[in-house]
Scaffold this active site. Structure first.
Site, PDB file in Angstrom:
ATOM      1  N   ASP A   1       0.862  -1.163   0.000  1.00 24.76           N
ATOM      2  CA  ASP A   1       0.000   0.000   0.000  1.00 24.76           C
ATOM      3  C   ASP A   1       0.915   1.235   0.000  1.00 24.76           C
ATOM      4  O   ASP A   1       2.141   1.130   0.138  1.00 24.76           O
ATOM      5  CB  ASP A   1      -0.983  -0.013   1.186  1.00 24.76           C
ATOM      6  CG  ASP A   1      -2.220   0.849   0.889  1.00 24.76           C
ATOM      7  OD1 ASP A   1      -2.180   1.658  -0.060  1.00 24.76           O
ATOM      8  OD2 ASP A   1      -3.237   0.712   1.605  1.00 24.76           O
TER       9      ASP A   1
HETATM   10  C1  BGC Z   1      -5.078   3.221   0.172  1.00 29.16           C
HETATM   11  C2  BGC Z   1      -5.326   2.196  -0.904  1.00 29.16           C
HETATM   12  C3  BGC Z   1      -5.186   2.817  -2.257  1.00 29.16           C
HETATM   13  C4  BGC Z   1      -3.805   3.425  -2.365  1.00 29.16           C
HETATM   14  C5  BGC Z   1      -3.523   4.040  -3.721  1.00 29.16           C
HETATM   15  C6  BGC Z   1      -3.813   4.009  -0.059  1.00 29.16           C
HETATM   16  O1  BGC Z   1      -3.727   5.090   0.787  1.00 29.16           O
HETATM   17  O2  BGC Z   1      -5.027   2.573   1.422  1.00 29.16           O
HETATM   18  O3  BGC Z   1      -6.611   1.645  -0.736  1.00 29.16           O
HETATM   19  O4  BGC Z   1      -5.389   1.846  -3.252  1.00 29.16           O
HETATM   20  O5  BGC Z   1      -3.696   4.440  -1.389  1.00 29.16           O
HETATM   21  O6  BGC Z   1      -4.217   5.190  -3.930  1.00 29.16           O
END
Ligand code: BGC
Length: 716
Positions: A287
Site C-alpha cells: 500500500d
Molecule cells: C489506500 C489504498 C489505495 C492506495 C492508492 C492508499 O492510501 O489505502 O486503498 O489503493 O492508497 O491510492
C-alpha cells in the site's frame, strides 16, 4: 544504450538475448517475452520493475513531477498510479517504450473503486443491493471506462470485512458478512478482468487490503489489528480468497499489523496463506508507503531493513516508499535478499504486463476516440440510476412514502442541494460537473417544492469526506445541528421523510423515533439525485437490505449477526448476571439483512426435505413467500444456520444463502435452499476445515433476526 522500437519488441528481445550470448534457459513463463526479458535485464532494470510511483496531481488535471519521468526514462520505475486519460498515459508510455533500453511498458494503476467516470453508489451501498449480477456489471462498466482512459489496473475490490462503524473505510467494503462479501468480491474481479485481460476494455483487479484491515482497534484507521487465526480464517479471509479464486492478478498488502507483524512483511499472509494455500500466482503490491511505515511500526530499523523484510516476505512491488529502488541492489549484493527472490517478483509483474497485451501494443489502452465513446454513455448513466436506487435501504416508513408526484413538498437539509456529496469518497475520475442533479433538483422535476409544505424531505447525514480513508469518527450520530433541524420540523408538526447520505452504519436511535420515514441512500453516485427521487416518489420500490448492523448506540459496537451465544446469554429482561448492558438492550436498532419495501411479504413455515442429512448428501429447505401488498416488490430471502454444539463455539446465526425474488401483488413463490457439507463447514478445533455431526437450526426470513426456524441433524 541500445533502444528497441516497441513494435518489434518481443522478437528483438529474443535476438538480443541470443546476441548477448546468454545461456538459453528453458522458458519459465507462458509468455516467451517474459523469459526473453528476464534473460537480458540488468539488476537495476529488474529492480525498476518492482517500483511504483504516483504522478503528481493538479487541480486542472494530471501532470508529472520531472523526477518521476526521469525515473521512468532511467528504467527505475516500471508502474505508475494516478495518471489517466488516453493522451496523458500515451505521453508517459512513450517515454518508457521509446526512451529506455528494453522498452518495457508502464503499468498504469488507479483507484477505480465504485466507477471511473460514471460513479456508482459507494461499495457499502452497492452491497446492500445484494444483486450480484448488478455489482459485476458496475465493475464491468468501470473497467470499460477506465481502460479507455489508458488504465490497466484498478486497486479494487476492497475485501475488508468490518464490524466497525467508527472506521471510515467501512464505506469502501461490502459490510460485515464473509459469505455475501465473498460473492461480491468474486463478482467484482470477474467484472473488471472479463474473459480476456488483453482486451482493450479490461483491467487487472487488486484484492485489498491483505489482511484484516477492517478490524482496527477502536475503529481508528491504520490501527493495530489482533485476532485469533481461527477468527481471521473464518470471518475475515473468505472474501480475499474468493477474489483470488476468481482469478485476481494482484493483491495489496494492508497498512495494519497482524499478530505483531506488519502485513507488509508478513510471510504467513503473503507466502503461506496466499501463495502456498490458495495458489495465488500474481503479484503483491504494497500500500502507499506501506514499506516505509514499518519503521514507525517499530518493525524495521530503517528503509533498507524495511525493503529486506518486505521482499523476503513475498511483497513484489513497492508503492511510493522508494525502498526497493534505493536499497534492493545493495541488499542483493550483500546476499541479504537473493536475486532469485527478486526474479520471482519481477517475473510476476512482467507476466501481468504480458497478460494485458502491453508487449504486443503498449498503446492499446490509449485511444482518445474510444475514451470519448465509452465514457459516461447514456447506457452507463441509466444503469447507474437504477443500481443506485437498488442500493438504498428503507429503514422506516409510517406511510408517508411513496410521495405523490405533483404534491407540494419542502426539500431541506445541508445535503439536499449537494451534487458533490452524491459521489462519495474514492470517486475515480468522477466529476461534479457530470452529476446532472442534486436530490433537490431531481425532486423539483417531479413536484413543486414549496418551503411551507406540510411534508418535508430532509436530506441529512455526513459530508462525503467523513468516510473513506483516514476518516474515522468517535461519534456515529449525525451532527447535532442536523438532528436539531429534525426536532424543530417535528415540533412544527411536519411530516418528515429523512434521506440519509453517509458512509457507515449510524446511531439513528433519535431519528428512528422522530422521523416519519428514513431512506438510507448512502452516497449514491452520479445519478444519485434522480435515484433518490425515483424511490421517494415510488417509481422504484426500495429493495436494499443492510449488509452491516446498525447499532442503537456506539457502546454496543461491535454488534453483528454472527456473534456467539456466551455462557450467559441475555434472555431475561430483568436478570443482572447475563451478558448485557445496564442502559441499552443487546439488540441492534436495525439488524443485518433488514430493509423495508412499499409492499409487504409473508413467509410460510419452513419445509425440510428430510430431518437431516449425512456425508456428502444434502437437505432442501423451502419457504413460500407471498407478496401481500398492493404493488410489485423484490424481497431478499435469507438463510441463516446455527450449529448448536461444536468442537469450538459457533455463531448464533451465519448467513449461508439468499435469493432475490420479485413478486407481483398477491403472487407467491417457493424459494428453496440446498444445504450441504460446505454449508456446515468451519475451522474445527484442530483447524481442519469441515463439518461436524450434530444438531442444527436454520432460519429463513427477511433479516438476521427472523424467528422462522427449523431443526435438522447432520451425520458426518
Ligand atoms: C489506500 C489504498 C489505495 C492506495 C492508492 C492508499 O492510501 O489505502 O486503498 O489503493 O492508497 O491510492
Amino acid at each position: 544504450m541500445k533502444r528497441i522500437p516497441a513494435s518489434a519488441l518481443a522478437l528483438a528481445l529474443m535476438l538480443l538475448a541470443a546476441s548477448c550470448g546468454q545461456k538459453k534457459e528453458a522458458p519459465k513463463s507462458k509468455y516467451p517475452v517474459v523469459d526473453s526479458l528476464m534473460s537480458v535485464m540488468t539488476l537495476e532494470e529488474k529492480i525498476g520493475q518492482t517500483v511504483l510511483f504516483t504522478s503528481d496531481w493538479t487541480v486542472t488535471g494530471p501532470s508529472m513531477r520531472d523526477n518521476y519521468l526521469e525515473d521512468i526514462r532511467a528504467g527505475r520505475c516500471g508502474s505508475l498510479l494516478n495518471a489517466y486519460t488516453a493522451d496523458f498515459t500515451r505521453e508517459i508510455q512513450r517515454v518508457a517504450v521509446e526512451q529506455t533500453r528494453l522498452g518495457i511498458p508502464i503499468l498504469f494503476g488507479y483507484d477505480v473503486i465504485h466507477g471511473f467516470r460514471t460513479i456508482f453508489p459507494i461499495n457499502l451501498g452497492m452491497s446492500c443491493s445484494w444483486d450480484i449480477p448488478a455489482i459485476e456489471r458496475s465493475a464491468r462498466i468501470a473497467a470499460e471506462e477506465a481502460a479507455a482512459a489508458g488504465l490497466q489496473w484498478t486497486y479494487s475490490p476492497m475485501c475488508d470485512i468490518s464490524v466497525e462503524p467508527r472506521w471510515g473505510r467501512i464505506s469502501e467494503g461490502s459490510g460485515e458478512d464473509p459469505y455475501l462479501g465473498s460473492l461480491i468480491a468474486a463478482a467484482m474481479v470477474r467484472g473488471y478482468q472479463g474473459d480476456d485481460l488483453a482486451a482493450d476494455n479490461t483491467l487487472i483487479a487488486c484484492v485489498k487490503h491483505f489482511a484484516a484491515y477492517g478490524a482496527p482497534q477502536g475503529g481508528r484507521d491504520y490501527n493495530t489489528v489482533d485476532m485469533s487465526e481461527r477468527w481471521l480464517r473464518e470471518f475475515y479471509l473468505p472474501p480475499y480468497k474468493a477474489a483470488v479464486e476468481a482469478g485476481a492478478v494482484s493483491v495489496m498488502a494492508s497498512f495494519n499489523e497482524l499478530d505483531g507483524v506488519p502485513a507488509h512483511a508478513n510471510a504467513h499472509l503473503m507466502e503461506e496463506i496466499l501463495r502456498d494455500e490458495w495458489g495465488f500466482d500474481g503479484f503483491v503490491v504494497s500500500d502507499y508507503t506501506g514499506i516505509l511505515e514499518m519503521i514507525n511500526h517499530g518493525y524495521a530499523a530503517d528503509l533498507s531493513d524495511a525493503a529486506r523484510l518486505s521482499m523476503n516476505a513475498g511483497l513484489d512491488m513497492d508503492m511510493m516508499s522508494a525502498a526497493y529502488m534505493n536499497h534492493l541492489k545493495q541488499l542483493i549484493e550483500s546476499g541479504e535478499v537473493s536475486e532469485a527472490t527478486l526474479d520471482k517478483a519481477v517475473r510476476r509483474i512482467l507476466e501481468a504486463k504480458a497478460a494485458l497485451g502491453l508487449f504486443d501494443d503498449p498503446y492499446r489502452y490509449c485511444d482518445p476516440e474510444r475514451e470519448k465513446a465509452r465514457t459516461l454513455t447514456e447506457e452507463n448513466k441509466a444503469f447507474a440510476r437504477s443500481f443506485a436506487a437498488e442500493s438504498m435501504v428503507l429503514l422506516k416508513n409510517d406511510g408517508i412514502l411513496p410521495l405523490k408526484k405533483g404534491e407540494p413538498v419542502a426539500v431541506l437539509g445541508p445535503l439536499a442541494d449537494s451534487k458533490d456529496d452524491l459521489l462519495g469518497s474514492w470517486r475515480g475520475a468522477g466529476e461534479v460537473e457530470a452529476v446532472p442533479v442534486s436530490v433537490l433538483g431531481a425532486v423539483k422535476e417531479v413536484t413543486p417544492v414549496a418551503a411551507g409544505a406540510g411534508k418535508v424531505i430532509l436530506v441529512i447525514g455526513e459530508p462525503w469526506s467523513w468516510s473513506g480513508e483516514a476518516a474515522s469518527r468517535s461519534d456515529i450520530r449525525i451532527p447535532e445541528e442536523q438532528r436539531e433541524l429534525l426536532r424543530q420540523l417535528k415540533k412544527a408538526g411536519k411530516k418528515v421523510a429523512v434521506v440519509l447520505m453517509n458512509g457507515r452504519p449510524l446511531d439513528l436511535s433519535e431519528e428512528s423515533e422522530l422521523a416519519d420515514a428514513i431512506l438510507e441512500a448512502w452516497y449514491p453516485g452520479t445519478m444519485g439525485g434522480y435515484a433518490v427521487a425515483d424511490v421517494l416518489f415510488g417509481e422504484v420500490n426500495p429493495s436494499g437490505r443492510l449488509t452491516a448492523t446498525f447499532p442503537r448506540r456506539l457502546g454496543q459496537v461491535p454488534v453483528y449477526h454472527y456473534m456467539k451465544n456466551t455462557g450467559r446469554p441475555y434472555v431475561h429482561p430483568e436478570a443482572k448476571y447475563e451478558s448485557r448492558y445496564l442502559d441499552v438492550v443487546n439488540e441492534p436498532l436495525y439488524p443485518f439483512g433488514y430493509g423495508l419495501s412499499y409492499t409487504s411479504f409473508d413467509y410460510s413455515a419452513i419445509r425440510l426435505s428430510a430431518d437431516g442429512f449425512s456425508g456428502d448428501g444434502s437437505l432442501t429447505a423451502s419457504v413460500t413467500v407471498t407478496n401481500t401488498g398492493s404493488r410489485e416488490g423484490t424481497e431478499t430471502v435469507q438463510l441463516y444456520v446455527r450449529d448448536l454444539v461444536g468442537s469450538v463455539t459457533r455463531p448464533v446465526r451465519q448467513l449461508k444463502g439468499f435469493e432475490r425474488v420479485t413478486l407481483a401483488p398477491g403472487e407467491s413463490r417457493e424459494v428453496r435452499f440446498t444445504l450441504d457439507r460446505e454449508t456446515l463447514s468451519f475451522y474445527r478445533a484442530d483447524m481442519s476445515y469441515g463439518p461436524e455431526s450434530g444438531d442444527f437450526l436454520l432460519f429463513i426470513g427477511s433479516d438476521a433476526a427472523t424467528p422462522n426456524s427449523a431443526a435438522f441433524t447432520y451425520e458426518i
